[in-house]
Design a protein around this motif. Sequence first.
Motif, PDB file in Angstrom:
ATOM      1  N   GLN A 139       2.986  -7.040  -8.176  1.00  0.00           N
ATOM      2  CA  GLN A 139       3.851  -6.061  -8.317  1.00  0.00           C
ATOM      3  C   GLN A 139       3.368  -4.663  -8.623  1.00  0.00           C
ATOM      4  O   GLN A 139       3.482  -3.505  -8.139  1.00  0.00           O
ATOM      5  N   ARG A 172       0.182  -4.042  -8.312  1.00  0.00           N
ATOM      6  CA  ARG A 172      -0.698  -3.608  -7.409  1.00  0.00           C
ATOM      7  C   ARG A 172      -0.068  -2.948  -6.100  1.00  0.00           C
ATOM      8  O   ARG A 172      -0.558  -2.053  -5.398  1.00  0.00           O
ATOM      9  N   TRP A 173       0.930  -3.657  -5.644  1.00  0.00           N
ATOM     10  CA  TRP A 173       1.666  -3.192  -4.602  1.00  0.00           C
ATOM     11  C   TRP A 173       3.094  -2.783  -4.922  1.00  0.00           C
ATOM     12  O   TRP A 173       3.917  -3.850  -5.074  1.00  0.00           O
ATOM     13  N   GLU A 207       5.705  -1.814  -3.851  1.00  0.00           N
ATOM     14  CA  GLU A 207       6.671  -1.905  -2.676  1.00  0.00           C
ATOM     15  C   GLU A 207       7.286  -3.229  -2.709  1.00  0.00           C
ATOM     16  O   GLU A 207       8.171  -3.539  -2.177  1.00  0.00           O
ATOM     17  N   TRP A 208       6.667  -4.222  -3.356  1.00  0.00           N
ATOM     18  CA  TRP A 208       6.873  -5.681  -3.256  1.00  0.00           C
ATOM     19  C   TRP A 208       7.950  -5.897  -4.431  1.00  0.00           C
ATOM     20  O   TRP A 208       7.731  -5.481  -5.637  1.00  0.00           O
ATOM     21  N   ARG A 266       3.440   4.054   2.752  1.00  0.00           N
ATOM     22  CA  ARG A 266       2.932   3.326   1.822  1.00  0.00           C
ATOM     23  C   ARG A 266       2.691   1.887   2.034  1.00  0.00           C
ATOM     24  O   ARG A 266       2.124   1.139   1.488  1.00  0.00           O
ATOM     25  N   TYR A 267       3.222   1.389   3.231  1.00  0.00           N
ATOM     26  CA  TYR A 267       3.227   0.082   3.914  1.00  0.00           C
ATOM     27  C   TYR A 267       2.036   0.173   5.032  1.00  0.00           C
ATOM     28  O   TYR A 267       1.822  -0.889   5.650  1.00  0.00           O
ATOM     29  N   GLU A 281      -2.155   0.169   6.448  1.00  0.00           N
ATOM     30  CA  GLU A 281      -3.363  -0.242   6.347  1.00  0.00           C
ATOM     31  C   GLU A 281      -4.323   0.932   5.457  1.00  0.00           C
ATOM     32  O   GLU A 281      -5.162   0.467   4.790  1.00  0.00           O
ATOM     33  N   ASN A 291      -3.212   2.758   3.295  1.00  0.00           N
ATOM     34  CA  ASN A 291      -2.868   2.582   1.962  1.00  0.00           C
ATOM     35  C   ASN A 291      -3.028   0.954   1.246  1.00  0.00           C
ATOM     36  O   ASN A 291      -2.765   0.750   0.336  1.00  0.00           O
ATOM     37  N   LYS A 292      -3.941   0.639   2.128  1.00  0.00           N
ATOM     38  CA  LYS A 292      -4.263  -0.916   1.697  1.00  0.00           C
ATOM     39  C   LYS A 292      -3.387  -1.977   1.269  1.00  0.00           C
ATOM     40  O   LYS A 292      -3.213  -2.878   0.636  1.00  0.00           O
ATOM     41  N   PHE A 293      -2.268  -1.635   2.161  1.00  0.00           N
ATOM     42  CA  PHE A 293      -1.144  -2.730   2.256  1.00  0.00           C
ATOM     43  C   PHE A 293      -1.451  -3.557   3.365  1.00  0.00           C
ATOM     44  O   PHE A 293      -1.801  -3.418   4.267  1.00  0.00           O
ATOM     45  N   PRO A 339       0.752  -4.523   8.285  1.00  0.00           N
ATOM     46  CA  PRO A 339       0.662  -3.328   7.910  1.00  0.00           C
ATOM     47  C   PRO A 339       1.502  -2.453   8.775  1.00  0.00           C
ATOM     48  O   PRO A 339       1.577  -2.418   9.948  1.00  0.00           O
TER      49      PRO A 339
END
Length: 370
Positions: free
Chosen positions: A122, A124-125, A127-128, A227-228, A230, A232-234, A251
């Motif tokens: 969480q 790192r991302w 959004e999760w 934010r979600y 590619e 943004n490295k999602f 993504p």
Amino acid sequence: MKYDLAIVGCGSVGAAAGYYAALSGLKVLMLDSHTPPHRHGSHHGDTRIIRHAYGEGEKYVPLVLRAQELWNKLEEVSAVQLFHRSGVLNIGPSSSEFMRNAENSASQFGLTVEKMDAEQLQKRWPEWSVPDGYIGLLEPNAGYLKAELAVGILNEKAAEAGAELHFNCQVDAITPEDNGVKITTSEGEFSASRVAVTAGTWVKALLPELPINPVRKVFSWYQADGRYSENNKFPAFTVETPEGDQFYGFPYNNDGLKLGKHNGGQPITAPEQRRPFGSNTQDGSEVFGFLRQFLPGVGVCLHGEVCTYDVSPDEDFILDSLPHSPQISVVTGLSGHGFKFATVLGEIIALQAAGQPVPFDLSPFKISRF
């Protein structure tokens, strides 16, 4: 004219088989009741995940690593990007068999995987949102494939290599003969030394003895933002919920965040039962509970699609010749996780048709296990 190899079904696996067989110098006939890529099977919807640390079992890893090599090679010869190295993030309980298999696969085959706990994930991302006791396994070298684009290119390359393609050609029967196979179609009869049946969901219409169950499945796109993405490295992802359900996603792009539920679906027995997205009341809301728990920032459903899985009793592939007719080979039971393997499965069909050894252990995929 007698062909060395006839292929029934020119979606992902059939298209690859036709390409590699024609490249090897075989006389190849390719038959499909539609014009692939199309929306009547399992390969549409733009994207498919390709994972290497395989949660479904280590027996798949040599196959998927070869498939990745072949996808990369196909990109080179076509000068088209088919593979996006977005990374794949597998999320699940630390006790999950899927997660344990993925971790073991990575260890056994020396694959790069980054393990993290819920707090690290969480951070790192952001959004999760994941429960305590969950872990994440990030495969940075995995990602997703452009599915329909790939099927189109494989069929084009098969034609360029000399295969004979007959699309919108219904196959009505496959009849073993002493020296090969007779294929009865809407365009007449064809003769081949060997036939590979890669007909997807409706394979039992031709080979009713196969233990395959067609299942109607949906996937859909949801409102999201950068934010979600590619950029943004999602990453692409798979998630196992506390209830044991399995979800997957990609993504964000301009069409939204694509999501689907891997398990479940509606068993069907005829093509007309594969009704459009929204025909079932749960179609548009199937992933709502998952989103509320794991990705609460994602918005409403924008649109959806319907596909079908050809499901085997154990959800493992069937890669075999028919016991009573060894000149008829089948690739079926892909059970919703087969697209990533299309190139290597096509290569295996081509090797078998050419009488060449197959450098993989296919014993776990034999029909006789049922």
